[in-house]
Design an enzyme around this catalytic site. Structure first.
Site, short mmCIF file in Angstrom:
data_model
loop_
_atom_site.label_atom_id
_atom_site.label_comp_id
_atom_site.label_asym_id
_atom_site.label_seq_id
_atom_site.Cartn_x
_atom_site.Cartn_y
_atom_site.Cartn_z
N ARG A 225 34.41 0.41 -42.18
CA ARG A 225 35.67 0.16 -41.53
C ARG A 225 36.80 0.46 -42.61
O ARG A 225 36.49 -0.16 -43.82
CB ARG A 225 35.60 -1.04 -40.88
N HIS A 273 37.50 9.39 -38.08
CA HIS A 273 36.34 8.80 -37.50
C HIS A 273 35.39 9.32 -36.71
O HIS A 273 35.35 9.03 -35.38
CB HIS A 273 37.13 7.54 -36.64
#
Ligand code: NDP
Length: 310
Positions: A225, A273
């Site tokens: 993250r 992502h």
């Protein structure tokens, strides 16, 4: 009694999930009514993603559990009422995808592919890369995804270290834990892979101080993250050579804004992502098994510890 299951994932995922979940629920002999619309007061289980239609849980008065389709739950923990059982996604397909992505980028750094293959620059420098056994790689986070990645790298022969909150024992991996183990985990890491969750305790795990613990020229791979890294500290370390290159899949703001310095930095690879994602067929098995367990009064798999945030 029939368990009412509301699918509240991304609306365009419903056609794929509906038949798979129905097949799995029936295979497990669970008496369930699965739909993508229900009066909230009738719902027993919500199959959930933040990209779906539910953001307020107050009208779901008989809810027994929220079953997340996402592995990372930092956006889900704050919205699901305290005390409501919440499970996160641990899925063999997601794990496989992440392992392949991590191994691919680790090998790319290990073999110097960007230098020697992708950007043929006319220079003839016949220096073969070392073998994996002479390369130190550290995986930060030894949960479902970190452990699978560490094992795959160890199987290729890399010198693999790992770091987690609690101490682990993983064959072929030198495991460190807690604040005391952080220095040892980073001290020799030529390639660092971040597979920690985003929690208050993991924010800025890589900062000016910890980046300085790495050997000069270390490479960073972050499919975890964005907030795990102090971006300003990483940019400074990239500019002064302490960090040789970074491959970043996740960011504090996504999509990564066009003006962000990562886009233009010569020593940063940005990926959008895509390291891995929940795969419907294997995820449906996990969701159906948890509904079976919920109905049988058995403990749910992969419960989120709300006090830890993952
Ligand atoms: P897990 O919850 O299974 O594992 C998390 C690991 O991090 C555990 O080993 C845990 O330690 C460790 N950890 C947590 N807090 C700390 C801390 N304060 N200090 C040291 N170690 C800590 O998660 P997964 O492996 O399933 O997933 C990891 C992350 O990957 C997700 O949270 C998500 O953010 C990201 N992800 C990214 C995707 C992408 O496409 N880019 C796709 C899917 C997930 P312990 O075992 O001791 O509890």
């Amino acid at each position: 009694m029939t368990a009412n299951v509301l699918f509240a994932g991304r609306p365009d995922a419903w056609p794929a999930y509906e038949p798979l979940l129905k097949t799995e629920l029936s295979r497990l002999a669970v008496d369930a009514d699965l739909r993508n619309e229900f009066p909230p007061e009738d719902v027993d289980y919500i199959v959930y993603a933040p990209s779906g239609p539910v953001s307020d849980f107050t009208a779901f008065t008989r809810l027994k559990a929220v079953l997340s389709l996402w592995a990372g739950v930092e956006k889900i923990v704050p919205v699901v009422p305290a005390g409501m059982p919440l499970t996160r996604m641990v899925d063999a397909g997601l794990e496989r995808g992440m392992t392949e992505w991590v191994v691919g980028h680790t090998l790319r750094y290990h073999l110097g592919m960007d230098t020697h293959i992708l950007r043929q620059n006319g220079r003839w420098e016949p220096k073969a890369p070392p073998l994996a056994k002479d390369r130190n790689v550290t995986v930060m986070g030894l949960g479902a995804l970190g452990t699978a990645s560490a094992l795959a790298l160890a199987a290729l022969g890399f010198q693999v270290s790992g770091w987690s909150r609690t101490q682990k024992e993983i064959a072929g991996v030198t495991c460190h834990s807690g604040a005391d183990g952080l220095k040892a985990a980073l001290a020799h890491a030529e390639i660092v892979i971040l597979l920690l969750p985003d929690t208050p305790a993991t924010e800025n795990t890589l900062n000016a101080d910890t980046l300085a613990l790495l050997p000069a020229g270390a490479k960073i791979i972050n499919p975890g993250r964005g907030p795990l890294i102090d971006d300003d500290a990483l940019l400074t370390a990239l500019d002064n050579g302490q960090i040789g290159h970074a491959t970043l899949d996740v960011f504090r703001v996504e999509p990564l804004p066009p003006e962000h310095p990562y886009w233009a930095h010569p020593n940063v690879t940005v990926t959008p992502h895509i390291a891995s994602e929940t795969r419907e067929s294997t995820a449906a098995e996990v969701i159906a098994e948890n509904i079976r367990r919920g109905e049988a009064g058995e403990p749910l798999l992969h419960l989120v510890d709300r006090s830890l945030g993952y």
